[in-house]
Motif scaffolding. Structure first.
Motif, PDB file in Angstrom:
ATOM      1  N   ILE A 222       0.775  -1.091  -0.142  1.00  0.00           N
ATOM      2  CA  ILE A 222       0.034  -0.182  -0.098  1.00  0.00           C
ATOM      3  C   ILE A 222       0.850   1.301  -0.174  1.00  0.00           C
ATOM      4  O   ILE A 222       1.668   1.437   0.549  1.00  0.00           O
ATOM      5  CB  ILE A 222      -0.778  -0.246   1.142  1.00  0.00           C
ATOM      6  N   HIS A 223       0.806   2.388  -0.800  1.00  0.00           N
ATOM      7  CA  HIS A 223       0.838   3.267  -0.706  1.00  0.00           C
ATOM      8  C   HIS A 223       1.412   3.834   0.815  1.00  0.00           C
ATOM      9  O   HIS A 223       0.274   3.997   1.553  1.00  0.00           O
ATOM     10  CB  HIS A 223       0.474   4.321  -1.917  1.00  0.00           C
ATOM     11  N   PRO A 224       2.549   4.640   0.994  1.00  0.00           N
ATOM     12  CA  PRO A 224       2.845   4.983   1.923  1.00  0.00           C
ATOM     13  C   PRO A 224       1.667   5.839   2.899  1.00  0.00           C
ATOM     14  O   PRO A 224       1.341   5.778   3.909  1.00  0.00           O
ATOM     15  CB  PRO A 224       4.179   5.990   2.107  1.00  0.00           C
ATOM     16  N   ASP A 225       1.255   7.080   2.208  1.00  0.00           N
ATOM     17  CA  ASP A 225       0.258   7.996   2.152  1.00  0.00           C
ATOM     18  C   ASP A 225      -0.885   7.058   1.867  1.00  0.00           C
ATOM     19  O   ASP A 225      -1.260   7.732   4.067  1.00  0.00           O
ATOM     20  CB  ASP A 225       0.302   8.802   0.934  1.00  0.00           C
ATOM     21  N   ASP A 226      -1.198   6.158   2.313  1.00  0.00           N
ATOM     22  CA  ASP A 226      -2.082   5.328   2.366  1.00  0.00           C
ATOM     23  C   ASP A 226      -2.155   4.396   4.243  1.00  0.00           C
ATOM     24  O   ASP A 226      -3.299   3.624   4.457  1.00  0.00           O
ATOM     25  CB  ASP A 226      -2.823   4.486   1.636  1.00  0.00           C
ATOM     26  N   ARG A 227      -0.820   4.399   4.492  1.00  0.00           N
ATOM     27  CA  ARG A 227      -0.767   2.947   5.342  1.00  0.00           C
ATOM     28  C   ARG A 227      -1.572   3.415   6.815  1.00  0.00           C
ATOM     29  O   ARG A 227      -2.536   2.525   7.332  1.00  0.00           O
ATOM     30  CB  ARG A 227       0.865   2.515   5.843  1.00  0.00           C
ATOM     31  N   ALA A 228      -1.476   4.733   6.801  1.00  0.00           N
ATOM     32  CA  ALA A 228      -1.934   5.067   8.417  1.00  0.00           C
ATOM     33  C   ALA A 228      -3.825   4.929   8.032  1.00  0.00           C
ATOM     34  O   ALA A 228      -4.174   4.523   9.102  1.00  0.00           O
ATOM     35  CB  ALA A 228      -1.888   6.274   8.875  1.00  0.00           C
ATOM     36  N   TYR A 229      -4.253   4.817   7.130  1.00  0.00           N
ATOM     37  CA  TYR A 229      -5.614   4.947   6.752  1.00  0.00           C
ATOM     38  C   TYR A 229      -6.075   3.444   6.791  1.00  0.00           C
ATOM     39  O   TYR A 229      -6.945   3.306   7.664  1.00  0.00           O
ATOM     40  CB  TYR A 229      -6.128   5.662   5.371  1.00  0.00           C
ATOM     41  N   PHE A 230      -5.784   2.991   6.163  1.00  0.00           N
ATOM     42  CA  PHE A 230      -5.961   1.496   6.039  1.00  0.00           C
ATOM     43  C   PHE A 230      -5.303   0.735   7.701  1.00  0.00           C
ATOM     44  O   PHE A 230      -6.435  -0.558   8.063  1.00  0.00           O
ATOM     45  CB  PHE A 230      -4.390   0.632   5.782  1.00  0.00           C
ATOM     46  N   ARG A 231      -4.348   1.422   8.296  1.00  0.00           N
ATOM     47  CA  ARG A 231      -4.382   0.297  10.035  1.00  0.00           C
ATOM     48  C   ARG A 231      -5.190   0.834  10.645  1.00  0.00           C
ATOM     49  O   ARG A 231      -5.803  -0.006  11.412  1.00  0.00           O
ATOM     50  CB  ARG A 231      -2.880   1.188  10.006  1.00  0.00           C
ATOM     51  N   GLU A 232      -5.595   1.989  10.375  1.00  0.00           N
ATOM     52  CA  GLU A 232      -6.813   2.547  11.403  1.00  0.00           C
ATOM     53  C   GLU A 232      -8.274   1.954  10.970  1.00  0.00           C
ATOM     54  O   GLU A 232      -8.689   1.158  11.795  1.00  0.00           O
ATOM     55  CB  GLU A 232      -6.549   4.045  11.747  1.00  0.00           C
ATOM     56  N   THR A 233      -8.666   1.521   9.420  1.00  0.00           N
ATOM     57  CA  THR A 233      -9.878   1.202   8.995  1.00  0.00           C
ATOM     58  C   THR A 233      -9.610  -0.033   9.306  1.00  0.00           C
ATOM     59  O   THR A 233     -10.690  -0.931   9.966  1.00  0.00           O
ATOM     60  CB  THR A 233     -10.416   1.487   8.191  1.00  0.00           C
ATOM     61  N   ARG A 234      -8.770  -1.071   9.174  1.00  0.00           N
ATOM     62  CA  ARG A 234      -9.096  -2.340   9.615  1.00  0.00           C
ATOM     63  C   ARG A 234      -8.742  -2.929  10.911  1.00  0.00           C
ATOM     64  O   ARG A 234      -9.105  -3.753  11.531  1.00  0.00           O
ATOM     65  CB  ARG A 234      -7.320  -3.194   8.862  1.00  0.00           C
ATOM     66  N   GLU A 235      -7.834  -2.306  11.470  1.00  0.00           N
ATOM     67  CA  GLU A 235      -7.457  -2.578  13.078  1.00  0.00           C
ATOM     68  C   GLU A 235      -8.764  -2.109  13.699  1.00  0.00           C
ATOM     69  O   GLU A 235      -9.805  -2.799  14.373  1.00  0.00           O
ATOM     70  CB  GLU A 235      -6.315  -1.566  14.251  1.00  0.00           C
ATOM     71  N   LYS A 236      -9.547  -1.942  13.404  1.00  0.00           N
ATOM     72  CA  LYS A 236     -11.332  -0.616  13.841  1.00  0.00           C
ATOM     73  C   LYS A 236     -12.191  -1.896  13.463  1.00  0.00           C
ATOM     74  O   LYS A 236     -12.967  -2.795  14.046  1.00  0.00           O
ATOM     75  CB  LYS A 236     -11.387   0.675  13.680  1.00  0.00           C
ATOM     76  N   ARG A 237     -11.883  -3.066  11.735  1.00  0.00           N
ATOM     77  CA  ARG A 237     -13.544  -3.794  11.500  1.00  0.00           C
ATOM     78  C   ARG A 237     -12.712  -5.134  12.064  1.00  0.00           C
ATOM     79  O   ARG A 237     -13.680  -5.495  12.595  1.00  0.00           O
ATOM     80  CB  ARG A 237     -12.670  -3.959   9.749  1.00  0.00           C
ATOM     81  N   PHE A 238     -11.504  -5.224  12.028  1.00  0.00           N
ATOM     82  CA  PHE A 238     -11.026  -6.680  12.759  1.00  0.00           C
ATOM     83  C   PHE A 238     -10.922  -6.508  14.622  1.00  0.00           C
ATOM     84  O   PHE A 238     -11.139  -7.723  15.410  1.00  0.00           O
ATOM     85  CB  PHE A 238      -9.432  -7.196  12.240  1.00  0.00           C
TER      86      PHE A 238
END
Lengths: 235, 235
Positions: free
Chosen positions: A122-138
């Motif tokens: 994932i693009h470095p600029d997207d990683r914080a978003y990915f981590r936050e949304t997925r950790e919330k989901r899981f």
């Protein structure tokens, strides 16, 4: 008529790994429809505001905007009836089961196998978003979701009915591929683009099916850019 | 025209628990076809020699003999086209996936839950045959297969796509039941007839679907004899 598909990309605009976008790319190729795929990143929500939607795939087909991969497949059947994907009412009802099977039986174990590879793709600029949304989901950290050995074991169990079907026919939809095949294949393209993990053994009928799927439509899947094609992808 | 279904029975001739026979009984009711069900036990191979087959279901429809539950469903669609079960070619291809899902994803965990109940429900004269053939098939003793807690956990995982589908429609085949529903429902009738184990919680959409399935065709499933209906069944 112009046709544009907004398609998730990663560290390189050529790296396209969304399982949902892959369903649509295969479905468009199945129908013989040209498309311009436009790279899009998780955080570029503004670029999709015209569709009143916040994730891809988004298909713009002339004046028509369609979102959600399954709905796009249905739209394609309604608009371009040749070479049915989902089929008539009864067949379409059953196609929905493959959607749920892909998302609920296959995606979780594949996620457990590839999640750290996925983060890296994932693009470095997207990683914080990915981590936050997925950790919330899981409800867990990405590192806690990461469990490749358990993922492979659970995937093996989840593949049992797929294996049964592919022991009797070349494609899930019989002699030729259809929506059932594309709905499931998207998950494997997801893993293939971001990871080098072997999800199924060479002796598995699922493996032979994947090879056939990769060859379809002039090798659309096989030619897709993988993480290993990108210089310095592992840093 | 006479129509006879050879149907597996247990300690009582009224106890009919074969998941494969249940597929056919529901399918015949779906078509509105009367049938005489003839009780048959595992070791009564001679009684099926006319069919050149050694297990049930065997359907004798006038002069036609059909074996194997899935093939019987296809036969019924060809012979009685009203109220399709498997449907046209694409729908039929997808119906096969439900067969494999029922047999490979659901049956193993259900077997782990009910196997000792199942042994108890089988006619005493059949138990040695059942033990020998199943232990050979599983490569384990029946007692080793018996693992209810693990079975319930694995069943819960395996039911995920069914649950997804039943959150959006009353039946797997949409607004009305079809082959997909009957193929899967057979497994639940198998468990219901021989065991009192609760396979799914009341809050599960699968539970609500089971209640609908039990009500179909004048409550055919709900009225079926269960082990608890038989006096001194637990000895």
């Amino acid at each position: 008529m112009s046709r544009v598909l907004y398609d998730l990309c990663g560290i390189d605009t050529a790296l396209r790994f969304s399982p949902f976008c892959w369903r649509v790319r295969m479905a468009l190729a199945h129908k013989g429809l040209d498309v311009e795929t436009r790279p899009w990143r998780f955080t570029e929500k503004d670029a999709l505001s015209f569709a009143e939607h916040d994730k891809v795939p988004v298909l713009v087909d002339g004046d028509t905007v369609v979102t959600e991969s399954y709905d796009i497949l249905c739209y394609l059947d309604r608009t371009y009836p040749e070479a049915p994907l989902v089929g008539d009412a009864l067949a379409e009802s059953r196609a929905r089961f493959f959607k749920h099977y892909a998302e609920r039986s296959l995606a979780p174990p594949i996620m457990a196998i590839i999640i750290m590879d996925l983060l890296n793709a994932i693009h470095p600029d997207d990683r914080a978003y990915f981590r936050e949304t997925r950790e919330k989901r899981f409800g867990r950290t990405l590192e806690e979701v990461h469990s490749p050995v358990r993922g492979l074991s659970q995937l093996d169990t989840a593949l049992a009915p797929l294996r049964g079907r592919l022991e009797e026919a070349p494609f899930l939809d019989g002699d030729a591929p259809g929506a059932a095949d594309y709905l499931v294949f998207g998950n494997f393209m997801w893993a293939r683009c971001v990871s080098t993990a072997d999800l199924v053994s060479n002796a598995d009928p699922v493996h032979a099916w994947l090879e056939r799927m990769l060859d379809l439509h002039d090798g659309l899947g096989r030619q897709a850019t993988r993480i290993t094609d990108i210089q310095d992808a592992y840093r």
